[in-house]
Motif scaffolding. Structure first.
Motif, PDB file in Angstrom:
ATOM      1  N   ASN A 181     -21.365  -8.952  50.432  1.00  0.00           N
ATOM      2  CA  ASN A 181     -20.327  -9.847  49.936  1.00  0.00           C
ATOM      3  C   ASN A 181     -19.315  -9.017  49.170  1.00  0.00           C
ATOM      4  N   GLY A 185     -20.926 -13.817  44.129  1.00  0.00           N
ATOM      5  CA  GLY A 185     -20.774 -15.250  43.968  1.00  0.00           C
ATOM      6  C   GLY A 185     -20.019 -15.925  45.081  1.00  0.00           C
ATOM      7  N   THR A 186     -19.396 -15.143  45.963  1.00  0.00           N
ATOM      8  CA  THR A 186     -18.654 -15.702  47.091  1.00  0.00           C
ATOM      9  C   THR A 186     -19.304 -15.253  48.384  1.00  0.00           C
ATOM     10  N   ARG A 372     -22.350 -22.425  51.992  1.00  0.00           N
ATOM     11  CA  ARG A 372     -21.536 -23.093  50.980  1.00  0.00           C
ATOM     12  C   ARG A 372     -22.431 -23.853  50.005  1.00  0.00           C
ATOM     13  N   TYR A 375     -24.263 -21.236  47.668  1.00  0.00           N
ATOM     14  CA  TYR A 375     -23.404 -20.490  46.742  1.00  0.00           C
ATOM     15  C   TYR A 375     -22.499 -21.386  45.918  1.00  0.00           C
ATOM     16  N   GLY A 376     -22.282 -22.623  46.382  1.00  0.00           N
ATOM     17  CA  GLY A 376     -21.337 -23.491  45.685  1.00  0.00           C
ATOM     18  C   GLY A 376     -19.901 -23.109  45.931  1.00  0.00           C
ATOM     19  N   ARG A 377     -19.650 -22.282  46.935  1.00  0.00           N
ATOM     20  CA  ARG A 377     -18.284 -21.848  47.288  1.00  0.00           C
ATOM     21  C   ARG A 377     -18.189 -21.734  48.803  1.00  0.00           C
ATOM     22  N   ASP A 378     -16.968 -21.915  49.303  1.00  0.00           N
ATOM     23  CA  ASP A 378     -16.746 -21.767  50.735  1.00  0.00           C
ATOM     24  C   ASP A 378     -16.948 -20.315  51.166  1.00  0.00           C
ATOM     25  N   ARG A 430     -29.457 -16.288  45.988  1.00  0.00           N
ATOM     26  CA  ARG A 430     -28.556 -17.154  46.759  1.00  0.00           C
ATOM     27  C   ARG A 430     -28.688 -16.900  48.248  1.00  0.00           C
TER      28      ARG A 430
END
Length: 443
Positions: A181, A185-186, A372, A375-378, A430
Motif C-alpha cells: 500500500n 491505512g489506504t 473497503r 480498511y474503512g476507505r475506498d 487489515r
C-alpha cells in the motif's frame, strides 16, 4: 456480502495465531539464492499451518526446484474458487551490522514487526492463513493456497508448476499478495507492472592496457568510452533516450514528489530524473539504470588506459510495451552509440513482460467492497515500477480469472529486500480482515 456473514467474521480471534505463524516463519532463513535445508523447513511449516487450519488437501511439491506448498479446500457446488498466492523464500539479509535487530529474529518496535520476510512475503502466508481460520477452516467458496519457494530468484520453475498442476490450481480469482500500500491505512490494488530486462555491455578499444602517460591523450581507454556510452541513455532532462520504447497511460493516482523523495531517500538539493508526473515516471514510463560497472578498485588502481570495460544495464519496460522488442531496442542503442568507434558486444540476460490488470473483470468490484469494509476507505489503483514476472504466467494459464495484486500489510516504509525490513501490524491486521471478507464476498 450480507451483514450476518460480515458479523460472523471476528478477525481479532485469529490474529494471534496469524501473527505467531508469521513470527515462526520469519525465524527460518529461507534464502532461495543460497539453497539450504531452511527452504524445506519453511515449506514444511507452511504445510503444517494450513493442515492444522483445516484444509483437507495439503501437499509439498518438489517440482525439481525449491519446494512449494499446495493446499486446497474444494469449492461448494456453484461457488467460485480463489487462488491465494504467496512465497516463503526471502532475499539474503546482507551485513548483520546494518540491522537494528537480528534479521531472522522477529522484533516489534513502534507498532511494526521487523525481520527478513516480514513484509516480503511471509506476511502474505500468514494473511492467507488468517482468512481460512476466520471461516473456521470451512470457507464459503473454494480456496487454493499456493506458496512457492523461489520467487526471489525469478520463479524459474513456476511456469512448469502451473502447467503440471493446472487443473488443481484453476481459479476464478487469483490474489497475489506481493505488493504494498502506498499510504498506510489506504488499501491499494496494483493494476500495472513494468516489465524488465537487463544486459551486459562490453567495450574494447585497445589490444591491451597501456601506460596512461605514454599513450594518454590519443589512445582511447575503454572505461572512459563506456562512461560516455552510458551517458547517452538519458537526455538532458533525465528522460530515457533509447529510441523505440513506449510509455503507458498517465496514472489516475498521484504520487506527490515530496512523499516520493522521502520514500526514496533522495538527498536535499538533488533533482529527480525525468519529466512528467512522478507516478508516470515510476509506474508507466520506461526507466534505465546502470546497475554495475566492472572497474579496478581505487586501492589497486594503476596509471593504465584500460583495454576493455563492462557494465550491467537494467531497463524497466512500460505497461503495454513488449519486453523482447524493448530489450532489442536497448541493445541496438548500446551498439550504435559507442564513441571513438569502440567495439561493442551486448548480451541480454533476462526478459520479463509488463502487465496491466483488467479492472473490469467479474470479481474486481466484489474485492474492492471487501477491502473497503476492512480498511474503512475506498481502494485506490496504483502502479508498480517493479516487476512480478510470473503475473503474466498466471494470466496466460488462467485467462478468465480476475487477478488481484494486493498488499498483505506492506507499505512504503517496509524496506523489502533492505535492512530493517518490517510490516506495520495494524496494516497486517487489515489485510487479514480484507482477505477473510473477500472469501465471504465470493461465497
Amino acid at each position: 456480502m450480507n451483514s450476518a456473514e460480515e458479523q460472523r467474521i471476528d478477525i481479532e480471534k485469529v490474529l494471534p495465531a496469524a501473527r505467531a505463524a508469521l513470527e515462526e516463519l520469519v525465524r527460518i532463513p529461507s534464502v532461495s539464492a543460497v539453497p539450504t535445508a531452511a527452504l524445506a523447513t519453511a515449506a514444511e511449516l507452511t504445510a503444517a499451518l494450513f493442515r492444522d487450519a483445516g484444509m483437507p488437501e495439503v501437499e509439498i511439491i518438489d517440482n525439481g526446484a525449491h519446494p512449494a506448498v499446495l493446499a486446497r479446500y474444494p469449492a461448494p457446488p456453484g461457488r467460485p474458487t480463489v487462488l491465494l498466492y504467496a512465497h516463503h523464500d526471502v532475499q539474503p539479509a546482507g551485513p548483520p551490522q546494518t540491522w537494528t535487530s537480528p534479521p531472522f529474529e522477529p522484533v516489534e518496535r513502534g507498532g511494526r514487526l521487523y525481520g527478513r520476510g516480514t513484509s516480503d512475503d511471509k506476511a502474505a502466508v500468514a494473511a492467507h492463513l488468517a482468512a481460512v481460520l476466520a471461516h473456521g477452516g470451512r470457507p464459503p467458496c473454494g480456496v487454493t493456497v499456493l506458496v512457492e519457494g523461489e520467487e526471489e530468484i525469478g520463479s524459474p520453475a513456476l511456469s512448469t508448476l502451473l502447467d503440471r498442476y493446472r487443473d488443481r490450481l484453476a481459479a476464478d480469482v487469483i490474489v497475489i499478495a506481493d505488493s504494498e500500500n502506498l499510504v498506510s491505512g489506504t488499501p491499494a490494488f496494483t493494476t500495472s507492472l513494468r516489465g524488465s530486462t537487463a544486459c551486459v555491455v562490453e567495450l574494447r578499444t585497445l589490444a591491451a592496457g597501456v601506460h596512461s602517460g605514454g599513450f594518454g591523450g590519443a589512445a582511447p581507454d575503454a572505461l572512459t568510452a563506456l562512461c560516455r556510452l552510458l551517458a547517452t541513455l538519458h537526455d538532458e532532462h533525465g528522460d530515457v533516450a533509447v529510441a523505440g520504447l513506449t510509455s503507458g497511460a498517465e496514472p489516475a493516482y498521484d504520487y506527490p514528489s515530496t512523499r516520493f523523495r522521502a520514500d526514496a531517500g533522495v538527498l536535499d538539493g538533488v533533482e529527480l530524473h525525468g519529466t512528467g508526473s512522478v507516478a508516470a515516471r515510476v509506474w508507466t514510463k520506461p526507466a534505465v539504470s546502470v546497475l554495475a560497472i566492472d572497474a579496478p578498485p581505487l586501492a589497486t588502481a594503476s596509471n593504465t588506459l584500460h583495454a576493455a570495460a563492462r557494465a550491467k544495464v537494467g531497463l524497466r519496460i512500460a505497461p503495454g510495451d513488449d519486453a523482447p522488442r524493448a530489450a532489442n531496442a536497448l541493445a541496438e542503442h548500446l551498439r550504435t552509440h559507442a564513441p571513438f568507434g569502440a567495439r561493442v558486444s551486448v548480451t541480454v540476460n533476462e526478459v520479463a513482460q509488463p502487465y496491466q490488470v483488467d479492472t473490469t473483470a467479474r470479481w474486481f468490484a466484489a474485492a474492492a467492497r471487501a477491502y473497503r469494509t476492512a480498511y474503512g476507505r475506498d481502494v485506490v489503483h496504483i502502479g508498480s515500477g517493479g516487476s512480478i514476472p510470473f503475473v503474466a504466467a498466471f494470466a496466460e494459464t488462467f485467462p478468465t480469472a480476475t487477478i488481484l495484486i494486493t498488499s498483505a500489510g506492506a507499505d512504503n516504509l517496509s524496506r523489502a529486500h533492505g535492512p530493517d525490513e518490517s510490516v506495520p501490524l495494524t496494516e497486517f491486521a487489515r489485510a487479514c480482515h480484507a482477505e477473510a471478507l473477500l472469501l465471504g464476498e465470493l461465497g
